[in-house]
Write a protein that holds these residues in place. Structure first.
Motif, PDB file in Angstrom:
ATOM      1  N   LEU A 210      81.470  63.296  38.521  1.00  0.00           N
ATOM      2  CA  LEU A 210      82.185  64.560  38.707  1.00  0.00           C
ATOM      3  C   LEU A 210      81.233  65.753  38.637  1.00  0.00           C
ATOM      4  N   ARG A 211      80.293  65.691  37.719  1.00  0.00           N
ATOM      5  CA  ARG A 211      79.323  66.798  37.608  1.00  0.00           C
ATOM      6  C   ARG A 211      78.453  66.899  38.862  1.00  0.00           C
ATOM      7  N   ARG A 212      78.052  65.757  39.416  1.00  0.00           N
ATOM      8  CA  ARG A 212      77.273  65.773  40.668  1.00  0.00           C
ATOM      9  C   ARG A 212      78.090  66.361  41.805  1.00  0.00           C
ATOM     10  N   GLU A 213      79.347  65.927  41.913  1.00  0.00           N
ATOM     11  CA  GLU A 213      80.217  66.448  42.968  1.00  0.00           C
ATOM     12  C   GLU A 213      80.460  67.942  42.793  1.00  0.00           C
ATOM     13  N   LEU A 214      80.635  68.377  41.554  1.00  0.00           N
ATOM     14  CA  LEU A 214      80.842  69.794  41.278  1.00  0.00           C
ATOM     15  C   LEU A 214      79.608  70.603  41.666  1.00  0.00           C
ATOM     16  N   ALA A 215      78.435  70.120  41.325  1.00  0.00           N
ATOM     17  CA  ALA A 215      77.207  70.837  41.675  1.00  0.00           C
ATOM     18  C   ALA A 215      77.090  70.993  43.188  1.00  0.00           C
ATOM     19  N   LEU A 216      77.401  69.943  43.916  1.00  0.00           N
ATOM     20  CA  LEU A 216      77.358  70.024  45.386  1.00  0.00           C
ATOM     21  C   LEU A 216      78.364  71.048  45.907  1.00  0.00           C
ATOM     22  N   ALA A 217      79.585  70.986  45.398  1.00  0.00           N
ATOM     23  CA  ALA A 217      80.624  71.917  45.862  1.00  0.00           C
ATOM     24  C   ALA A 217      80.221  73.355  45.560  1.00  0.00           C
ATOM     25  N   GLU A 218      79.653  73.586  44.390  1.00  0.00           N
ATOM     26  CA  GLU A 218      79.231  74.943  44.035  1.00  0.00           C
ATOM     27  C   GLU A 218      78.095  75.438  44.929  1.00  0.00           C
ATOM     28  N   GLU A 219      77.331  74.509  45.496  1.00  0.00           N
ATOM     29  CA  GLU A 219      76.259  74.855  46.440  1.00  0.00           C
ATOM     30  C   GLU A 219      76.777  74.949  47.872  1.00  0.00           C
ATOM     31  N   GLY A 220      78.074  74.689  48.057  1.00  0.00           N
ATOM     32  CA  GLY A 220      78.647  74.713  49.399  1.00  0.00           C
ATOM     33  C   GLY A 220      78.297  73.488  50.217  1.00  0.00           C
ATOM     34  N   ARG A 221      78.073  72.381  49.517  1.00  0.00           N
ATOM     35  CA  ARG A 221      77.715  71.128  50.193  1.00  0.00           C
ATOM     36  C   ARG A 221      78.668  70.016  49.765  1.00  0.00           C
ATOM     37  N   GLY A 222      78.608  68.913  50.466  1.00  0.00           N
ATOM     38  CA  GLY A 222      79.423  67.761  50.129  1.00  0.00           C
ATOM     39  C   GLY A 222      80.821  67.866  50.705  1.00  0.00           C
ATOM     40  N   PRO A 223      81.588  66.802  50.540  1.00  0.00           N
ATOM     41  CA  PRO A 223      82.947  66.797  51.087  1.00  0.00           C
ATOM     42  C   PRO A 223      83.843  67.791  50.363  1.00  0.00           C
ATOM     43  N   THR A 224      84.739  68.385  51.122  1.00  0.00           N
ATOM     44  CA  THR A 224      85.718  69.316  50.572  1.00  0.00           C
ATOM     45  C   THR A 224      87.035  68.585  50.343  1.00  0.00           C
ATOM     46  N   LEU A 225      87.958  69.253  49.674  1.00  0.00           N
ATOM     47  CA  LEU A 225      89.295  68.685  49.523  1.00  0.00           C
ATOM     48  C   LEU A 225      89.935  68.426  50.880  1.00  0.00           C
ATOM     49  N   PHE A 226      89.712  69.326  51.823  1.00  0.00           N
ATOM     50  CA  PHE A 226      90.246  69.121  53.165  1.00  0.00           C
ATOM     51  C   PHE A 226      89.699  67.825  53.753  1.00  0.00           C
ATOM     52  N   ASP A 227      88.401  67.610  53.629  1.00  0.00           N
ATOM     53  CA  ASP A 227      87.789  66.378  54.126  1.00  0.00           C
ATOM     54  C   ASP A 227      88.405  65.155  53.460  1.00  0.00           C
ATOM     55  N   LEU A 228      88.591  65.224  52.150  1.00  0.00           N
ATOM     56  CA  LEU A 228      89.150  64.092  51.411  1.00  0.00           C
ATOM     57  C   LEU A 228      90.585  63.805  51.821  1.00  0.00           C
ATOM     58  N   LEU A 229      91.380  64.851  52.016  1.00  0.00           N
ATOM     59  CA  LEU A 229      92.768  64.655  52.452  1.00  0.00           C
ATOM     60  C   LEU A 229      92.824  64.009  53.829  1.00  0.00           C
ATOM     61  N   LEU A 230      91.974  64.466  54.738  1.00  0.00           N
ATOM     62  CA  LEU A 230      91.935  63.852  56.072  1.00  0.00           C
ATOM     63  C   LEU A 230      91.547  62.382  55.980  1.00  0.00           C
ATOM     64  N   GLU A 231      90.560  62.092  55.160  1.00  0.00           N
ATOM     65  CA  GLU A 231      90.118  60.707  54.997  1.00  0.00           C
ATOM     66  C   GLU A 231      91.245  59.828  54.472  1.00  0.00           C
ATOM     67  N   ILE A 232      91.973  60.325  53.485  1.00  0.00           N
ATOM     68  CA  ILE A 232      93.089  59.561  52.926  1.00  0.00           C
ATOM     69  C   ILE A 232      94.163  59.330  53.991  1.00  0.00           C
ATOM     70  N   ILE A 233      94.516  60.367  54.722  1.00  0.00           N
ATOM     71  CA  ILE A 233      95.545  60.218  55.753  1.00  0.00           C
ATOM     72  C   ILE A 233      95.099  59.189  56.786  1.00  0.00           C
ATOM     73  N   ARG A 234      93.869  59.271  57.221  1.00  0.00           N
ATOM     74  CA  ARG A 234      93.366  58.333  58.242  1.00  0.00           C
ATOM     75  C   ARG A 234      93.292  56.909  57.711  1.00  0.00           C
ATOM     76  N   ASP A 235      92.937  56.760  56.436  1.00  0.00           N
ATOM     77  CA  ASP A 235      92.828  55.421  55.843  1.00  0.00           C
ATOM     78  C   ASP A 235      94.182  54.780  55.576  1.00  0.00           C
ATOM     79  N   GLU A 236      95.193  55.588  55.280  1.00  0.00           N
ATOM     80  CA  GLU A 236      96.474  55.053  54.814  1.00  0.00           C
ATOM     81  C   GLU A 236      97.585  55.068  55.857  1.00  0.00           C
ATOM     82  N   THR A 237      97.307  55.550  57.044  1.00  0.00           N
ATOM     83  CA  THR A 237      98.331  55.582  58.088  1.00  0.00           C
ATOM     84  C   THR A 237      97.857  54.839  59.316  1.00  0.00           C
ATOM     85  N   ALA A 238      98.752  54.647  60.236  1.00  0.00           N
ATOM     86  CA  ALA A 238      98.428  53.976  61.498  1.00  0.00           C
ATOM     87  C   ALA A 238      97.473  54.837  62.321  1.00  0.00           C
TER      88      ALA A 238
END
Length: 129
Positions: free
Chosen positions: A94-122
């Motif tokens: 979590l600390r690594r992910e937070l550091a990336l987000a604070e630097e404006g890098r890494g996956p965003t919540l939007f990216d994660l939501l899209l990934e979940i939708i694509r993984d869990e739906t047809a």
């Protein structure tokens, strides 16, 4: 018959508002459809308002506005909230992910939501407009 659930992306101002909007899109006013990433994935698998046969589409209108609202700043805010209640074994990640987000890098919540939708739906069940 395919059911379409519409998310009005211009109304997404943060993660909490996204949970409200997806809950109402699927289950009507005041409806619930998860309030965490894992719960959201579980709800997409069925039994929480979507058709049992999985014949549905999520149409995310004005998704670019949602992408900004659920960007790195909101991702960092969300991760900070998780730090206080996370299992100690998850804290380094979590600390690594937070550091990336604070630097404006890494996956965003939007990216994660899209990934979940694509993984869990047809395939094709997500329409970004």
């Amino acid at each position: 018959m395919t059911v379409t659930y519409v998310i009005n992306g211009s109304e997404v101002t943060g993660l909490e508002r996204f949970w409200q909007l997806i809950g109402e899109a699927v289950n009507g006013p005041g409806g619930y459809f998860g309030t965490g990433l894992d719960a959201f994935a579980d709800c997409l698998r069925g039994g929480m308002g979507t058709p049992d046969d999985g014949d549905f589409v999520i149409e995310w209108r004005d998704h670019a506005l949602s992408a900004r609202a659920l960007g790195h700043e909101e991702t960092a805010r969300h991760l900070r909230g998780l730090l206080g209640r996370a299992h100690p074994s998850n804290l380094p990640r979590l600390r690594r992910e937070l550091a990336l987000a604070e630097e404006g890098r890494g996956p965003t919540l939007f990216d994660l939501l899209l990934e979940i939708i694509r993984d869990e739906t047809a395939p094709g069940a997500l329409r970004l407009r």
